[in-house]
Design a protein around this motif. Structure first.
Motif, PDB file in Angstrom:
ATOM      1  N   ASP A 131      42.092  27.973  61.810  1.00  0.00           N
ATOM      2  CA  ASP A 131      40.896  28.610  62.877  1.00  0.00           C
ATOM      3  C   ASP A 131      41.203  27.218  63.624  1.00  0.00           C
ATOM      4  N   ASP A 132      42.641  26.928  64.359  1.00  0.00           N
ATOM      5  CA  ASP A 132      42.682  26.283  65.608  1.00  0.00           C
ATOM      6  C   ASP A 132      41.259  25.054  65.147  1.00  0.00           C
ATOM      7  N   ASN A 133      40.874  24.878  64.186  1.00  0.00           N
ATOM      8  CA  ASN A 133      40.454  23.099  64.489  1.00  0.00           C
ATOM      9  C   ASN A 133      41.084  22.172  64.127  1.00  0.00           C
ATOM     10  N   PHE A 134      40.615  20.944  63.904  1.00  0.00           N
ATOM     11  CA  PHE A 134      41.237  19.938  63.288  1.00  0.00           C
ATOM     12  C   PHE A 134      40.382  18.490  62.222  1.00  0.00           C
ATOM     13  N   SER A 135      40.556  18.636  61.589  1.00  0.00           N
ATOM     14  CA  SER A 135      40.450  18.027  60.314  1.00  0.00           C
ATOM     15  C   SER A 135      41.373  16.665  59.804  1.00  0.00           C
ATOM     16  N   VAL A 136      40.664  16.035  59.394  1.00  0.00           N
ATOM     17  CA  VAL A 136      41.340  15.109  58.377  1.00  0.00           C
ATOM     18  C   VAL A 136      41.962  14.804  56.858  1.00  0.00           C
ATOM     19  N   GLU A 137      43.255  14.132  56.114  1.00  0.00           N
ATOM     20  CA  GLU A 137      43.394  14.850  55.293  1.00  0.00           C
ATOM     21  C   GLU A 137      44.020  13.001  54.676  1.00  0.00           C
ATOM     22  N   LYS A 138      43.662  12.899  53.493  1.00  0.00           N
ATOM     23  CA  LYS A 138      44.836  11.534  53.206  1.00  0.00           C
ATOM     24  C   LYS A 138      46.058  11.776  52.687  1.00  0.00           C
ATOM     25  N   VAL A 139      47.007  11.084  53.022  1.00  0.00           N
ATOM     26  CA  VAL A 139      48.101  10.251  52.635  1.00  0.00           C
ATOM     27  C   VAL A 139      48.437   9.546  52.156  1.00  0.00           C
ATOM     28  N   VAL A 426      41.301  12.786  69.095  1.00  0.00           N
ATOM     29  CA  VAL A 426      41.216  14.165  68.898  1.00  0.00           C
ATOM     30  C   VAL A 426      39.607  14.356  67.467  1.00  0.00           C
ATOM     31  N   ASP A 427      39.173  15.182  68.377  1.00  0.00           N
ATOM     32  CA  ASP A 427      37.922  16.588  67.767  1.00  0.00           C
ATOM     33  C   ASP A 427      37.886  16.857  66.150  1.00  0.00           C
ATOM     34  N   THR A 428      37.707  16.002  65.176  1.00  0.00           N
ATOM     35  CA  THR A 428      37.611  16.240  63.725  1.00  0.00           C
ATOM     36  C   THR A 428      36.612  15.904  62.915  1.00  0.00           C
ATOM     37  N   LEU A 429      35.594  16.300  63.771  1.00  0.00           N
ATOM     38  CA  LEU A 429      33.976  15.544  63.330  1.00  0.00           C
ATOM     39  C   LEU A 429      32.922  16.430  62.659  1.00  0.00           C
ATOM     40  N   ASP A 430      34.002  17.964  62.865  1.00  0.00           N
ATOM     41  CA  ASP A 430      33.521  18.873  62.041  1.00  0.00           C
ATOM     42  C   ASP A 430      33.563  18.438  60.211  1.00  0.00           C
ATOM     43  N   ASN A 431      32.121  18.737  60.189  1.00  0.00           N
ATOM     44  CA  ASN A 431      31.155  18.567  58.856  1.00  0.00           C
ATOM     45  C   ASN A 431      31.446  17.275  58.156  1.00  0.00           C
ATOM     46  N   ASN A 481      20.448  19.172  59.796  1.00  0.00           N
ATOM     47  CA  ASN A 481      20.484  18.494  58.289  1.00  0.00           C
ATOM     48  C   ASN A 481      21.954  17.530  58.832  1.00  0.00           C
ATOM     49  N   GLU A 482      21.692  16.529  59.476  1.00  0.00           N
ATOM     50  CA  GLU A 482      23.068  15.483  59.721  1.00  0.00           C
ATOM     51  C   GLU A 482      23.596  15.575  60.164  1.00  0.00           C
ATOM     52  N   MET A 483      24.310  16.931  59.949  1.00  0.00           N
ATOM     53  CA  MET A 483      25.578  16.853  59.651  1.00  0.00           C
ATOM     54  C   MET A 483      26.462  17.240  61.201  1.00  0.00           C
ATOM     55  N   PHE A 484      28.058  17.409  61.583  1.00  0.00           N
ATOM     56  CA  PHE A 484      28.358  17.598  63.092  1.00  0.00           C
ATOM     57  C   PHE A 484      28.820  19.173  62.288  1.00  0.00           C
TER      58      PHE A 484
END
Length: 765
Positions: A131-139, A426-431, A481-484
């Motif tokens: 969806d063109d958004n960025f996030s982070v994942e455990k590696v 990089v904006d990974t703040l979603d959720n 509700n406290e969330m980005f």
């Protein structure tokens, strides 16, 4: 209420047990609830959910799928004792599941390192979603023979990433020599005035709010604030009543409000020099000292520990226990340490520093034996792993004591899940939880000041720009509700649970600290907006209740609710806020006075032997008058606010200045001052602030003030206005205290008390 035999009546039992039911923070529920079946006085409790799809009658939580949205579910407790019954309803907000968009790509990691230095790779990588958004994942990085290298070169390390078959790659470059990563600019460029040097003057809501909260603090029962600490330490509670809400004896966050209370008292004393406040503070510190001594002597406790509960929550966090079984033990610890350190720094209470130092050593002894992998996992746990400003307070403790162990410990709280993407911009703040992470960013900036590594400054500055540009409502507050939420998604999240107050409290701290390194007007434009339209609006200065809004409702028919019983996080920061109103009005360097905020106040500049005062009319900054008492040479810098609509007029002793230099958003006047009077005219009018994701949704400002319409209509109000017509259509009433547009009455949000209002409107595109 008693029966004829003198025993408590059934109705009294039910009322007591109903008040005692506490289920934790019901605003962001993502795991099962522990529903009590019996009250403390023996009533039987049964439960009924209004929507068992998401909350069962037994408290089992099923989160809505992503896209459905959060669900607010009524949950009713039915209490029975003898032949009497009583019902109490709770509202449970079950947060939706995270987005499950497929991962399109994984951004590579780049590391430059000197020969023989240890290679440390981030525990998380940045991923791009479909969806063109960025996030982070455990590696999990592949094993390699050595973590340091004895010759220059380039090589790659690969890793496995959760939720994808794609491989992560780290490009590592080994260099014979590298430029020193310690920044020569890590020292501050401008400085705050000591708390006693600045005071508010009469003529504004700010001084009224401060006086009201001072009255509240003077009436707080200190022994009640100490209740949970005394119970944990097996000491006499002196008949004090129990704490309530998030500080109730059965709540796992108990103790956090007491830490905020210490900070509020210390800041209040710095502002007022009220001896009654200092007496309360000394009593609190003396009693906490006894608690710490008692806890340190008890079985199962380690030296220096101080809390309102045992060490069990810390033990369970290291076993990766989740909320609500535990509730953010290091978050609460931060409040206690920060309160003690504020007490020392603002009132010279040496005993408070001794207590805090012992507690800091307890943290070091506990965390120094844990591997980095365990720390990374602990800090990534939602709510349970929230640690507030631990890195900030430990770094500040290092500054005060010079004990290097505290700086080492501050680095144990580095959170790769947040720090790595922010270092890359990089904006990974979603959720992500907003106020869980803002204090971590403040800690990053403190580490920059202590260690000089430019990376930590970039983390803080990148975060600030990302949040203020793409995640802030028109009042500068953040989080729904406290969330980005998604980048730029504002209109999509205008609800009754917008703009958490303690998130704004911490954004102001971050903004002010960044300004000391880069004294640019952009930071103070944001600071002013949040202070005037959110923080001032959020505190109950109509009566001495100590109340603060948890959320600032921005949806149509919003209504403020001032927390006085629940002892939420925002009630805690809310106790401190009125005594920080002077924090950013003035800054200085050796030759310059910065005026950032136009609030009736006075500053004494000891080095220059001058006092500068400023006055305005209440809620009116069109004309600000400054008076210099004394004689000295200095550069005066007056911020040009972003809301000014016409040329600013500056006069000294009645003579208008021509061609005043404007630099970095500040008017500059360099001269020898000698009991002069400066008049600053700041013309402003009405303007719209449109949401980025829906330009037809907008707020209305009058200069710096957000205007809201008095309305109980739950639908968006339609207004036939745009940027070109609003000034002609909006009419000023009551000398500027209220306004009228298309038959609707508007007043500033910071004047609203219990009235219902609308803060966003449908307008012409």
């Amino acid at each position: 209420m008693q029966n004829n035999d003198g025993d408590m009546s059934a109705e009294h039992v039910l009322e007591h047990d109903a008040v005692g039911i506490y289920l934790g923070n019901l605003n962001t529920v993502d795991s099962d609830l522990d529903l009590p079946s019996e009250g403390s006085l023996g009533s039987k409790i049964t439960w009924h959910s209004g929507e068992i799809l998401f909350v069962s009658d037994e408290g089992k939580i099923t989160r809505p799928t992503f896209g459905v949205g959060d669900r607010v579910v009524p949950l009713t407790a039915k209490l029975t004792f003898q032949d009497a019954t009583l019902e109490k309803q709770f509202l449970v907000t079950v947060i939706e599941q995270e987005a499950s968009h497929d991962i399109r790509s994984i951004l590579p990691v780049h590391v430059n390192i000197r020969m023989y230095d240890i290679v440390r790779l981030p525990a998380f990588v940045i991923v791009e979603k479909e969806d063109d958004n960025f996030s982070v994942e455990k590696v999990k990085w592949d094993d390699f023979e050595t973590k340091s290298f004895d010759m220059p070169g380039n090589f790659d390390i690969f890793g496995c990433v959760e939720n994808t078959v794609l491989k992560a790659v780290a490009h590592i470059k080994i260099l014979e020599q590298m430029t020193d990563d310690r920044s020569k600019d890590s020292k501050k460029r401008v400085f705050e005035f000591p708390g006693e040097s600045v005071k508010l003057l009469e003529g504004s809501q700010f001084i009224h709010a401060q006086n009201t909260f001072l009255q509240y603090l003077l009436n707080v029962d200190d022994d009640q604030m100490l209740y949970n600490f005394k119970v944990a330490a097996n000491l006499d509670t002196k008949g004090a009543p129990q704490m309530t809400g998030w500080d109730a004896p059965e709540c796992n966050l108990k103790g956090h409000t007491t830490g905020h209370y210490l900070s509020a008292l210390a800041k209040a004393y710095a502002c007022t020099k009220d001896d009654k406040i200092k007496k309360k503070l000394c009593y609190m510190v003396n009693e906490l000292e006894q608690c710490q001594k008692s806890l340190s002597s008890m079985d199962g406790f380690h030296d220096g520990f101080l809390s309102a509960y045992s060490e069990e929550q810390f033990d369970r966090l290291e076993e990766f226990e989740r909320y609500p079984a535990i509730w953010a033990p290091y978050y609460t610890l931060h409040k206690i340490m920060a309160g003690l350190l504020d007490t020392y720094r603002l009132t010279n209470n040496e005993k408070a520093l001794v207590i805090c130092t012992r507690l800091g050593k307890w943290v070091y002894n506990r965390l120094s034996v844990l591997p980095q992998e365990k720390l990374d996992k602990m800090w990534s746990i939602y709510i349970a792993g929230e640690f507030g400003g631990m890195s900030e307070v430990l770094t500040n403790l290092y500054f005060e004591t010079g004990i290097n162990e505290f700086l080492v410990t501050a680095n144990y709280f580095n959170n790769d899940k947040l720090y790595y993407p922010m270092s890359e911009g990089v904006d990974t703040l979603d959720n992500m939880h907003a106020n869980q992470h803002i204090p971590q960013i403040i800690g990053s900036l403190k580490l920059f000041e202590a260690q000089g590594n430019r990376k930590y400054f970039d983390i803080a500055n990148n975060f600030w720009h990302i949040v203020t540009q793409d995640h802030a409502y028109h009042i500068g507050g953040v989080g729904e509700n406290e969330m980005f939420n998604r980048k730029g998604a504002i209109a999509s999240y205008i609800t009754t649970k917008t703009a958490e107050s303690c998130a704004s409290h911490n954004m102001l701290k971050l903004t002010k600290d960044l300004f000391t390194h880069i004294p640019n007007h952009t930071y103070m434009d944001y600071y002013e907006n949040v202070l005037v339209n959110h923080i001032l609006s959020a505190c109950d200065f109509h009566e001495a209740s100590g109340g603060t809004t948890y959320f600032m409702p921005l949806s149509p028919a919003g209504q403020k609710k001032f927390d006085t019983f629940e002892n939420t996080c925002c009630h805690g920061t809310g106790l401190e806020n009125p005594f920080g109103f002077t924090d950013a009005i003035y800054f200085k360097d050796k030759v310059t006075l910065y005026v950032n905020l136009y609030i009736p106040s006075e500053v004494t500049w000891d080095e220059k032997a001058v006092t500068i005062s400023q006055t305005t009319r209440a809620q009116d900054m069109t004309k600000v008058t400054f008076r210099v008492k004394g004689a000295a040479q200095f550069l005066l810098k007056l911020r040009r606010p972003s809301w000014v609509v016409q040329p600013v007029v500056i006069s000294i002793n009645g003579e208008i200045l021509q061609d005043v230099k404007l630099n970095d958003g500040y008017f500059e006047i360099n001269r020898f001052w000698n009991n002069d009077e400066i008049e600053l005219q700041l013309p402003y009018s009405f303007h719209l602030h449109r949401t980025s994701d829906d330009p037809t949704i907008a707020g209305i400002f009058y200069g710096p003030l957000l205007l809201v319409a008095l309305s109980d209509n739950p639908e968006y109000m339609n207004l036939s206005i745009n940027e070109n017509t609003i000034c002609d259509k909006m009419k000023v009433k009551d000398g500027g205290n209220s306004f009228e547009l298309e038959g609707n009455v508007f007043i500033p949000l910071n004047q609203i008390y219990h009235q219902k209002y609308s803060a966003y409107f449908k307008v012409n595109n």
